[in-house]
Write a protein that holds these residues in place. Sequence first.
Motif, PDB file in Angstrom:
ATOM      1  N   ASP A   7       0.806  -1.224   0.000  1.00  0.00           N
ATOM      2  CA  ASP A   7       0.000   0.000   0.000  1.00  0.00           C
ATOM      3  C   ASP A   7       0.839   1.274   0.000  1.00  0.00           C
ATOM      4  OD1 ASP A   7      -2.295  -1.605   0.098  1.00  0.00           O
ATOM      5  OD2 ASP A   7      -2.305  -1.608   2.292  1.00  0.00           O
ATOM      6  N   VAL A   8       2.091   1.193  -0.403  1.00  0.00           N
ATOM      7  CA  VAL A   8       2.950   2.373  -0.491  1.00  0.00           C
ATOM      8  C   VAL A   8       3.394   2.525  -1.938  1.00  0.00           C
ATOM      9  CG1 VAL A   8       5.108   3.437   0.243  1.00  0.00           C
ATOM     10  CG2 VAL A   8       3.724   2.156   1.894  1.00  0.00           C
TER      11      VAL A   8
ATOM     12  N   VAL B  85      11.934  -1.859  10.417  1.00  0.00           N
ATOM     13  CA  VAL B  85      11.036  -1.172  11.345  1.00  0.00           C
ATOM     14  C   VAL B  85       9.983  -0.458  10.513  1.00  0.00           C
ATOM     15  CG1 VAL B  85      10.823   0.550  13.176  1.00  0.00           C
ATOM     16  CG2 VAL B  85      12.912  -0.832  12.999  1.00  0.00           C
ATOM     17  N   VAL B  86       8.715  -0.763  10.773  1.00  0.00           N
ATOM     18  CA  VAL B  86       7.605  -0.173  10.024  1.00  0.00           C
ATOM     19  C   VAL B  86       6.662   0.496  11.006  1.00  0.00           C
ATOM     20  CG1 VAL B  86       5.742  -0.556   8.369  1.00  0.00           C
ATOM     21  CG2 VAL B  86       7.772  -2.032   8.327  1.00  0.00           C
ATOM     22  N   GLN B  87       6.265   1.726  10.707  1.00  0.00           N
ATOM     23  CA  GLN B  87       5.243   2.420  11.481  1.00  0.00           C
ATOM     24  C   GLN B  87       4.187   2.949  10.532  1.00  0.00           C
ATOM     25  OE1 GLN B  87       6.340   5.528  14.206  1.00  0.00           O
ATOM     26  NE2 GLN B  87       7.255   4.111  15.684  1.00  0.00           N
ATOM     27  N   SER B  88       2.939   2.909  10.988  1.00  0.00           N
ATOM     28  CA  SER B  88       1.840   3.394  10.168  1.00  0.00           C
ATOM     29  C   SER B  88       0.743   3.953  11.063  1.00  0.00           C
ATOM     30  CB  SER B  88       1.285   2.271   9.280  1.00  0.00           C
ATOM     31  OG  SER B  88       0.839   1.183  10.074  1.00  0.00           O
ATOM     32  N   ARG B  89       0.011   4.910  10.492  1.00  0.00           N
ATOM     33  CA  ARG B  89      -1.099   5.514  11.222  1.00  0.00           C
ATOM     34  C   ARG B  89      -2.016   6.214  10.239  1.00  0.00           C
ATOM     35  NH1 ARG B  89      -0.612  10.345  15.656  1.00  0.00           N
ATOM     36  NH2 ARG B  89      -0.927  11.614  13.796  1.00  0.00           N
ATOM     37  N   LYS B  90      -3.297   6.240  10.545  1.00  0.00           N
ATOM     38  CA  LYS B  90      -4.236   6.972   9.717  1.00  0.00           C
ATOM     39  C   LYS B  90      -3.947   8.463   9.818  1.00  0.00           C
ATOM     40  CE  LYS B  90      -8.109   3.706   9.893  1.00  0.00           C
ATOM     41  NZ  LYS B  90      -9.533   3.513  10.281  1.00  0.00           N
ATOM     42  N   GLY B  91      -4.063   9.145   8.703  1.00  0.00           N
ATOM     43  CA  GLY B  91      -3.767  10.566   8.686  1.00  0.00           C
ATOM     44  C   GLY B  91      -2.285  10.813   8.497  1.00  0.00           C
ATOM     45  N   SER B  92      -1.693  11.623   9.367  1.00  0.00           N
ATOM     46  CA  SER B  92      -0.278  11.962   9.272  1.00  0.00           C
ATOM     47  C   SER B  92       0.493  11.297  10.403  1.00  0.00           C
ATOM     48  CB  SER B  92      -0.092  13.486   9.335  1.00  0.00           C
ATOM     49  OG  SER B  92       1.277  13.826   9.279  1.00  0.00           O
TER      50      SER B  92
ATOM     51  N   GLY C 144      -2.480   7.347   0.488  1.00  0.00           N
ATOM     52  CA  GLY C 144      -3.796   6.897   0.891  1.00  0.00           C
ATOM     53  C   GLY C 144      -4.141   7.346   2.301  1.00  0.00           C
ATOM     54  N   PRO C 145      -5.168   6.709   2.886  1.00  0.00           N
ATOM     55  CA  PRO C 145      -5.612   7.127   4.227  1.00  0.00           C
ATOM     56  C   PRO C 145      -4.610   6.802   5.327  1.00  0.00           C
ATOM     57  CG  PRO C 145      -6.802   5.167   3.503  1.00  0.00           C
ATOM     58  CD  PRO C 145      -6.025   5.643   2.324  1.00  0.00           C
ATOM     59  N   VAL C 146      -3.647   5.891   5.054  1.00  0.00           N
ATOM     60  CA  VAL C 146      -2.664   5.488   6.062  1.00  0.00           C
ATOM     61  C   VAL C 146      -1.275   5.967   5.643  1.00  0.00           C
ATOM     62  CG1 VAL C 146      -1.596   3.533   7.266  1.00  0.00           C
ATOM     63  CG2 VAL C 146      -4.037   3.479   6.735  1.00  0.00           C
ATOM     64  N   HIS C 147      -0.598   6.641   6.547  1.00  0.00           N
ATOM     65  CA  HIS C 147       0.759   7.137   6.318  1.00  0.00           C
ATOM     66  C   HIS C 147       1.750   6.103   6.848  1.00  0.00           C
ATOM     67  CE1 HIS C 147       3.879  10.609   7.044  1.00  0.00           C
ATOM     68  NE2 HIS C 147       4.282   9.720   6.160  1.00  0.00           N
ATOM     69  N   VAL C 148       2.746   5.730   6.030  1.00  0.00           N
ATOM     70  CA  VAL C 148       3.690   4.675   6.384  1.00  0.00           C
ATOM     71  C   VAL C 148       5.115   5.216   6.342  1.00  0.00           C
ATOM     72  CG1 VAL C 148       4.582   2.380   5.812  1.00  0.00           C
ATOM     73  CG2 VAL C 148       2.159   2.907   5.448  1.00  0.00           C
TER      74      VAL C 148
ATOM     75  N   ASP D 148      10.231   7.409   3.790  1.00  0.00           N
ATOM     76  CA  ASP D 148       8.962   8.016   4.157  1.00  0.00           C
ATOM     77  C   ASP D 148       8.048   8.027   2.939  1.00  0.00           C
ATOM     78  OD1 ASP D 148       6.925   9.411   5.375  1.00  0.00           O
ATOM     79  OD2 ASP D 148       7.917  11.362   5.228  1.00  0.00           O
ATOM     80  N   GLU D 149       6.806   7.676   3.148  1.00  0.00           N
ATOM     81  CA  GLU D 149       5.820   7.749   2.076  1.00  0.00           C
ATOM     82  C   GLU D 149       5.471   9.206   1.831  1.00  0.00           C
ATOM     83  OE1 GLU D 149       1.364   5.975   1.023  1.00  0.00           O
ATOM     84  OE2 GLU D 149       2.113   5.984   3.090  1.00  0.00           O
ATOM     85  N   ILE D 150       5.476   9.603   0.591  1.00  0.00           N
ATOM     86  CA  ILE D 150       5.212  10.996   0.259  1.00  0.00           C
ATOM     87  C   ILE D 150       3.858  11.126  -0.424  1.00  0.00           C
ATOM     88  CG2 ILE D 150       7.644  11.621   0.107  1.00  0.00           C
ATOM     89  CD1 ILE D 150       7.508  11.371  -2.883  1.00  0.00           C
ATOM     90  N   ALA D 151       3.299  12.320  -0.334  1.00  0.00           N
ATOM     91  CA  ALA D 151       1.995  12.608  -0.924  1.00  0.00           C
ATOM     92  C   ALA D 151       2.095  12.623  -2.453  1.00  0.00           C
ATOM     93  CB  ALA D 151       1.480  13.937  -0.392  1.00  0.00           C
ATOM     94  N   PRO D 152       1.002  12.293  -3.127  1.00  0.00           N
ATOM     95  CA  PRO D 152      -0.291  11.904  -2.548  1.00  0.00           C
ATOM     96  C   PRO D 152      -0.261  10.453  -2.053  1.00  0.00           C
ATOM     97  CG  PRO D 152      -0.396  11.846  -4.937  1.00  0.00           C
ATOM     98  CD  PRO D 152       0.960  12.376  -4.592  1.00  0.00           C
TER      99      PRO D 152
END
Length: 306
Positions: free
Chosen positions: A231-232, A281-288, A263-267, A257-261
């Motif tokens: 999803d990235v 190491v992976v971190q993700s969260r909805k929004g920013s 989806g709903p989850v930032h990774v 870092d995933e850059i815009a544009p």
Amino acid sequence: MSDRTTSAASGGGTSTATATSTAISPVEEVTTPAAPGGPAPVPEPAPRRRPAALFAALRWTAAAVVFGALGTTVAYAVTDRDRTDIPTLATQGDGRWTYPPLARPTLPVGAEAPFTAGNRGQIHYADLEQLLLPAPEGSRPDPALAAGKGAKSRVPVSRFLQEYAKDTRGSMAADLRDNGLRHIAARGWTMTDDGTSTRVYLLRFNSSASQLFFFGTYLRGTKDAPQRLKDVERLSSAQDHGYEAAGVTGTDTYFYDEIAPRGPVHVRHAYITAGDTVALVVQSRKGSLPAVPFDQTVILQNQLLG
């Protein structure tokens, strides 16, 4: 700190007495008539005046003592209290998480740390599970990555591959097998306050050369096109995240870092290469997703591997 006081001499001006019988000097000497044939009378000494400078010096000295004592009391009160107890000195939180104290595992008798002169192969002789970063306070464990003691923290290759795009999983599984992967340990958690999800994987290979070959030719890919996570779509890489300040030697860290544009989850994710082991190491969260807890997590995992 000393106070330097400058005062003018008393009687700064001079006055001229008029030639009258009533004129007297500023300090008039009083004498007693001498008895006939006796010694000459000795004039009585004039009363002494304390210079104004002396009085000023005494006043400033007393003030310095009082304010010095007051300053010492205030300084003690400030240093003896936590900064958060004093409103004007309260330190604002910067988003870091509270991790348990880290401790390096005890090595087997005769074994050396991976980046010492006596360990030319850069092998981690400690149990891989003991090198996993513990979960921070305020988190709940990921049931699929609930690392425990011993083999309970081992995960199959299929679970690790779930972090990547589906069209790459088959070839990656073959590369892991061909490059001498021994086993994978993992731990995951979710923060209860904001829903940030973290997954940490440690992959141990038969040798540091095998690890570097797999990472360099497959995971990292080219500088601007590493292996794509699930999803990235678009990534940016940055090396200057301050992890060098952690005092870790022998390891290399790669931040993405995933850059815009997006989806709903930032990774965000990072790789740490450390001898015979590579970490994801992976971190993700909805929004920013903020960078501070991510960088902190990577730095601490780096310290455990270094």
